[in-house]
Write a protein that holds these residues in place. Structure first.
Motif, PDB file in Angstrom:
ATOM      1  N   ARG A 205       0.843  -1.205   0.000  1.00  0.00           N
ATOM      2  CA  ARG A 205       0.000   0.000   0.000  1.00  0.00           C
ATOM      3  C   ARG A 205       0.876   1.253   0.000  1.00  0.00           C
ATOM      4  NH1 ARG A 205      -5.504  -0.562   3.357  1.00  0.00           N
ATOM      5  NH2 ARG A 205      -5.961  -2.761   3.061  1.00  0.00           N
ATOM      6  N   HIS A 206       1.923   1.250   0.806  1.00  0.00           N
ATOM      7  CA  HIS A 206       2.833   2.385   0.892  1.00  0.00           C
ATOM      8  C   HIS A 206       3.526   2.621  -0.455  1.00  0.00           C
ATOM      9  CE1 HIS A 206       5.864   5.012   2.887  1.00  0.00           C
ATOM     10  NE2 HIS A 206       6.698   4.461   2.014  1.00  0.00           N
ATOM     11  N   GLU A 207       4.057   1.560  -1.035  1.00  0.00           N
ATOM     12  CA  GLU A 207       4.779   1.711  -2.303  1.00  0.00           C
ATOM     13  C   GLU A 207       3.849   2.147  -3.430  1.00  0.00           C
ATOM     14  OE1 GLU A 207       7.904   1.830  -2.281  1.00  0.00           O
ATOM     15  OE2 GLU A 207       8.113   1.028  -0.249  1.00  0.00           O
ATOM     16  N   LEU A 208       2.627   1.666  -3.430  1.00  0.00           N
ATOM     17  CA  LEU A 208       1.669   2.104  -4.453  1.00  0.00           C
ATOM     18  C   LEU A 208       1.307   3.575  -4.274  1.00  0.00           C
ATOM     19  CD1 LEU A 208      -0.574  -1.076  -4.520  1.00  0.00           C
ATOM     20  CD2 LEU A 208       0.820  -0.210  -6.419  1.00  0.00           C
ATOM     21  N   GLY A 209       1.403   4.068  -3.033  1.00  0.00           N
ATOM     22  CA  GLY A 209       1.229   5.495  -2.814  1.00  0.00           C
ATOM     23  C   GLY A 209       2.272   6.296  -3.578  1.00  0.00           C
ATOM     24  N   HIS A 210       3.521   5.837  -3.533  1.00  0.00           N
ATOM     25  CA  HIS A 210       4.569   6.496  -4.329  1.00  0.00           C
ATOM     26  C   HIS A 210       4.235   6.418  -5.820  1.00  0.00           C
ATOM     27  CE1 HIS A 210       7.172   7.316  -1.021  1.00  0.00           C
ATOM     28  NE2 HIS A 210       7.461   6.054  -0.765  1.00  0.00           N
ATOM     29  N   ALA A 211       3.768   5.242  -6.249  1.00  0.00           N
ATOM     30  CA  ALA A 211       3.435   5.061  -7.661  1.00  0.00           C
ATOM     31  C   ALA A 211       2.347   6.020  -8.130  1.00  0.00           C
ATOM     32  CB  ALA A 211       3.006   3.617  -7.920  1.00  0.00           C
ATOM     33  N   LEU A 212       1.527   6.499  -7.194  1.00  0.00           N
ATOM     34  CA  LEU A 212       0.488   7.479  -7.525  1.00  0.00           C
ATOM     35  C   LEU A 212       0.987   8.916  -7.420  1.00  0.00           C
ATOM     36  CD1 LEU A 212      -2.611   5.870  -5.761  1.00  0.00           C
ATOM     37  CD2 LEU A 212      -2.110   5.931  -8.214  1.00  0.00           C
ATOM     38  N   GLY A 213       2.231   9.076  -6.962  1.00  0.00           N
ATOM     39  CA  GLY A 213       2.822  10.408  -6.906  1.00  0.00           C
ATOM     40  C   GLY A 213       3.006  10.970  -5.517  1.00  0.00           C
ATOM     41  N   PHE A 214       2.724  10.197  -4.476  1.00  0.00           N
ATOM     42  CA  PHE A 214       2.795  10.717  -3.116  1.00  0.00           C
ATOM     43  C   PHE A 214       4.187  10.544  -2.514  1.00  0.00           C
ATOM     44  CE2 PHE A 214      -1.793   9.302  -3.335  1.00  0.00           C
ATOM     45  CZ  PHE A 214      -2.257  10.560  -3.664  1.00  0.00           C
ATOM     46  N   ARG A 215       4.682  11.623  -1.935  1.00  0.00           N
ATOM     47  CA  ARG A 215       5.950  11.613  -1.212  1.00  0.00           C
ATOM     48  C   ARG A 215       5.729  11.128   0.216  1.00  0.00           C
ATOM     49  NH1 ARG A 215       9.831  15.608  -2.612  1.00  0.00           N
ATOM     50  NH2 ARG A 215      10.935  14.872  -0.748  1.00  0.00           N
ATOM     51  N   HIS A 216       6.818  10.897   0.934  1.00  0.00           N
ATOM     52  CA  HIS A 216       6.718  10.591   2.359  1.00  0.00           C
ATOM     53  C   HIS A 216       6.169  11.811   3.100  1.00  0.00           C
ATOM     54  CE1 HIS A 216      10.092   7.461   1.770  1.00  0.00           C
ATOM     55  NE2 HIS A 216       8.941   6.834   1.891  1.00  0.00           N
ATOM     56  N   GLU A 217       5.240  11.570   4.010  1.00  0.00           N
ATOM     57  CA  GLU A 217       4.695  12.675   4.806  1.00  0.00           C
ATOM     58  C   GLU A 217       5.627  13.100   5.928  1.00  0.00           C
ATOM     59  OE1 GLU A 217       0.471  13.305   5.713  1.00  0.00           O
ATOM     60  OE2 GLU A 217       0.283  11.195   5.149  1.00  0.00           O
ATOM     61  N   ASP A 239      -2.488  13.275  10.037  1.00  0.00           N
ATOM     62  CA  ASP A 239      -2.225  12.523  11.253  1.00  0.00           C
ATOM     63  C   ASP A 239      -1.059  11.587  10.962  1.00  0.00           C
ATOM     64  OD1 ASP A 239      -3.146   9.594  10.834  1.00  0.00           O
ATOM     65  OD2 ASP A 239      -4.836  10.743  10.071  1.00  0.00           O
ATOM     66  N   GLU A 240      -0.268  11.319  11.986  1.00  0.00           N
ATOM     67  CA  GLU A 240       0.960  10.566  11.778  1.00  0.00           C
ATOM     68  C   GLU A 240       0.718   9.088  11.477  1.00  0.00           C
ATOM     69  OE1 GLU A 240       2.157   9.472  16.356  1.00  0.00           O
ATOM     70  OE2 GLU A 240       2.939  11.317  15.500  1.00  0.00           O
ATOM     71  N   SER A 241      -0.538   8.683  11.397  1.00  0.00           N
ATOM     72  CA  SER A 241      -0.855   7.306  11.036  1.00  0.00           C
ATOM     73  C   SER A 241      -0.947   7.120   9.526  1.00  0.00           C
ATOM     74  CB  SER A 241      -2.183   6.885  11.686  1.00  0.00           C
ATOM     75  OG  SER A 241      -2.078   6.882  13.087  1.00  0.00           O
ATOM     76  N   SER A 242      -0.696   8.169   8.753  1.00  0.00           N
ATOM     77  CA  SER A 242      -0.764   8.094   7.296  1.00  0.00           C
ATOM     78  C   SER A 242       0.037   6.926   6.749  1.00  0.00           C
ATOM     79  CB  SER A 242      -0.230   9.396   6.687  1.00  0.00           C
ATOM     80  OG  SER A 242      -0.041   9.236   5.293  1.00  0.00           O
ATOM     81  N   VAL A 243      -0.462   6.340   5.679  1.00  0.00           N
ATOM     82  CA  VAL A 243       0.236   5.235   5.025  1.00  0.00           C
ATOM     83  C   VAL A 243       1.594   5.673   4.476  1.00  0.00           C
ATOM     84  CG1 VAL A 243      -0.733   5.610   2.712  1.00  0.00           C
ATOM     85  CG2 VAL A 243      -0.145   3.280   3.448  1.00  0.00           C
ATOM     86  N   MET A 244       1.781   6.984   4.280  1.00  0.00           N
ATOM     87  CA  MET A 244       3.041   7.492   3.743  1.00  0.00           C
ATOM     88  C   MET A 244       3.981   8.013   4.840  1.00  0.00           C
ATOM     89  SD  MET A 244       2.386   6.642   0.741  1.00  0.00           S
ATOM     90  CE  MET A 244       3.969   7.117   0.050  1.00  0.00           C
ATOM     91  N   PHE A 245       3.662   7.743   6.081  1.00  0.00           N
ATOM     92  CA  PHE A 245       4.457   8.216   7.221  1.00  0.00           C
ATOM     93  C   PHE A 245       5.172   7.012   7.832  1.00  0.00           C
ATOM     94  CE2 PHE A 245       5.539  10.378  11.061  1.00  0.00           C
ATOM     95  CZ  PHE A 245       5.240  11.723  10.920  1.00  0.00           C
ATOM     96  N   TYR A 246       6.502   7.043   7.881  1.00  0.00           N
ATOM     97  CA  TYR A 246       7.252   5.920   8.437  1.00  0.00           C
ATOM     98  C   TYR A 246       6.785   5.604   9.865  1.00  0.00           C
ATOM     99  CZ  TYR A 246      10.973   5.536   4.885  1.00  0.00           C
ATOM    100  OH  TYR A 246      11.691   5.313   3.745  1.00  0.00           O
ATOM    101  N   GLY A 256       2.262   0.338  11.518  1.00  0.00           N
ATOM    102  CA  GLY A 256       2.262  -0.227  10.184  1.00  0.00           C
ATOM    103  C   GLY A 256       1.785   0.742   9.119  1.00  0.00           C
ATOM    104  N   TYR A 257       1.305   0.200   8.012  1.00  0.00           N
ATOM    105  CA  TYR A 257       0.898   1.003   6.869  1.00  0.00           C
ATOM    106  C   TYR A 257      -0.543   0.706   6.460  1.00  0.00           C
ATOM    107  CZ  TYR A 257       5.820   2.179   5.812  1.00  0.00           C
ATOM    108  OH  TYR A 257       7.094   2.652   5.842  1.00  0.00           O
ATOM    109  N   ARG A 258      -1.437   1.610   6.791  1.00  0.00           N
ATOM    110  CA  ARG A 258      -2.800   1.566   6.281  1.00  0.00           C
ATOM    111  C   ARG A 258      -3.232   3.006   6.007  1.00  0.00           C
ATOM    112  NH1 ARG A 258      -1.596  -3.038   6.139  1.00  0.00           N
ATOM    113  NH2 ARG A 258      -2.870  -4.893   6.605  1.00  0.00           N
ATOM    114  N   GLN A 259      -4.016   3.218   4.937  1.00  0.00           N
ATOM    115  CA  GLN A 259      -4.489   4.557   4.645  1.00  0.00           C
ATOM    116  C   GLN A 259      -5.447   5.041   5.731  1.00  0.00           C
ATOM    117  OE1 GLN A 259      -4.572   1.969   2.492  1.00  0.00           O
ATOM    118  NE2 GLN A 259      -4.325   2.623   0.359  1.00  0.00           N
ATOM    119  N   THR A 260      -5.375   6.333   5.995  1.00  0.00           N
ATOM    120  CA  THR A 260      -6.319   6.950   6.909  1.00  0.00           C
ATOM    121  C   THR A 260      -7.342   7.732   6.094  1.00  0.00           C
ATOM    122  OG1 THR A 260      -5.073   9.009   7.120  1.00  0.00           O
ATOM    123  CG2 THR A 260      -4.490   7.205   8.627  1.00  0.00           C
TER     124      THR A 260
END
Length: 273
Positions: A205-217, A239-246, A256-260
């Motif tokens: 899910r996190h890596e596909l976020g990059h594939a859609l153009g999203f940077r790390h939050e 919120d720091e629970s974002s799928v793009m937030f380490y 972990g990694y789940r979209q909010t």
């Protein structure tokens, strides 16, 4: 690595507690100042008062000597919670898929995954659906291309292939990358890691976020040295629970990694349904 602690601040139960409103009653919206005061009151109530030091403990092990320091700590934290889901930029333009390509994001899954290929296929289906269910994007798995699932296969937008690296869990790409770089690479550790609450599906899910153009939050939090150059915030808060937030950059260092919901709301500003 972590360098700053961030506290999640919610308003839900405070609004309920302070608003004795009957069902169906007209409710005046809260002003910004009222929302800020409610958030502060909730944070103060959540802080642990420790008689041994006659002060407060926040984020597990940070000690504050009195309520004045507690308020200052909260205000500093609050000021850093003013970023949002972040999109890649190039020449002052958002790096996203055009209106045609976003609905035909095709991919293959390499046969070189061997006995793990079925797991990759299944988890990719779930991970891609987690984005396309809420955003105006469509991923399509072309199994007929699996036998030639390499970076030179132009019959798909990107390939999903194994990597022998031991330096990361998985890696992806941005929409403006050339086909030779549009690869979702997965290492063996991605299948088994539990670091920070991660699992294999979440990593995808996190890596596909990059594939859609999203940077790390977390680039805005100072947790890592990653530059904020060529990045644009999409919303006023995150919120720091974002799928793009380490996970290791969160105050809990887990999750972990789940979209909010904020991920989806921000993402829909670029990819509306």
């Amino acid at each position: 690595m972590r360098s700053k602690n961030i506290v999640r601040l919610g308003l839900g139960f405070m609004v309920s507690a302070l608003c004795a409103c009957g069902a169906g009653a007209d409710v005046e919206p809260l002003s910004f100042e009222q929302e800020e005061e409610l958030a502060w009151q909730e944070f103060r109530a959540s802080a642990l008062f420790e008689p041994e030091i006659n002060g407060y403990i926040v984020d597990g092990d940070i000690t504050l000597s009195d309520e004045h320091e507690l308020r200052e700590y909260w205000e500093d934290t609050r000021s850093r919670l003013t970023q949002g889901l972040t999109v890649m930029r190039s020449n002052n333009v958002d790096v996203i898929w055009n209106t045609t390509q976003r609905n035909n994001l095709t991919y293959c899954v390499s046969n070189n995954f061997g006995t793990r290929k079925a797991q990759v296929v299944n988890e990719m289906a779930t991970a891609t659906a987690s984005w396309s269910a809420r955003l105006g994007v469509t991923f399509r798995y072309l199994s007929a291309q699996d036998a030639n699932c390499t970076s030179s296969n132009t019959n798909v937008v990107f390939d999903v292939s194994p990597s022998t690296s031991t330096s990361y869990f998985a890696s992806a790409f941005f929409p403006n990358d050339a086909r030779s770089s549009r690869r979702l690479l997965i290492t063996s550790s991605a299948f088994t890691t539990t670091s920070g609450g991660r699992d294999f599906q979440g990593i995808l899910r996190h890596e596909l976020g990059h594939a859609l153009g999203f940077r790390h939050e977390h680039i805005w939090s100072g947790c890592t040295t990653e530059s904020t150059t060529n990045a644009r915030l999409l919303t006023s808060t995150y919120d720091e629970s974002s799928v793009m937030f380490y996970p290791q950059c969160r105050s809990s260092a887990t999750g972990g990694y789940r979209q909010t919901e904020k991920d989806f709301v921000a993402g829909a500003t670029l990819y509306p349904k």
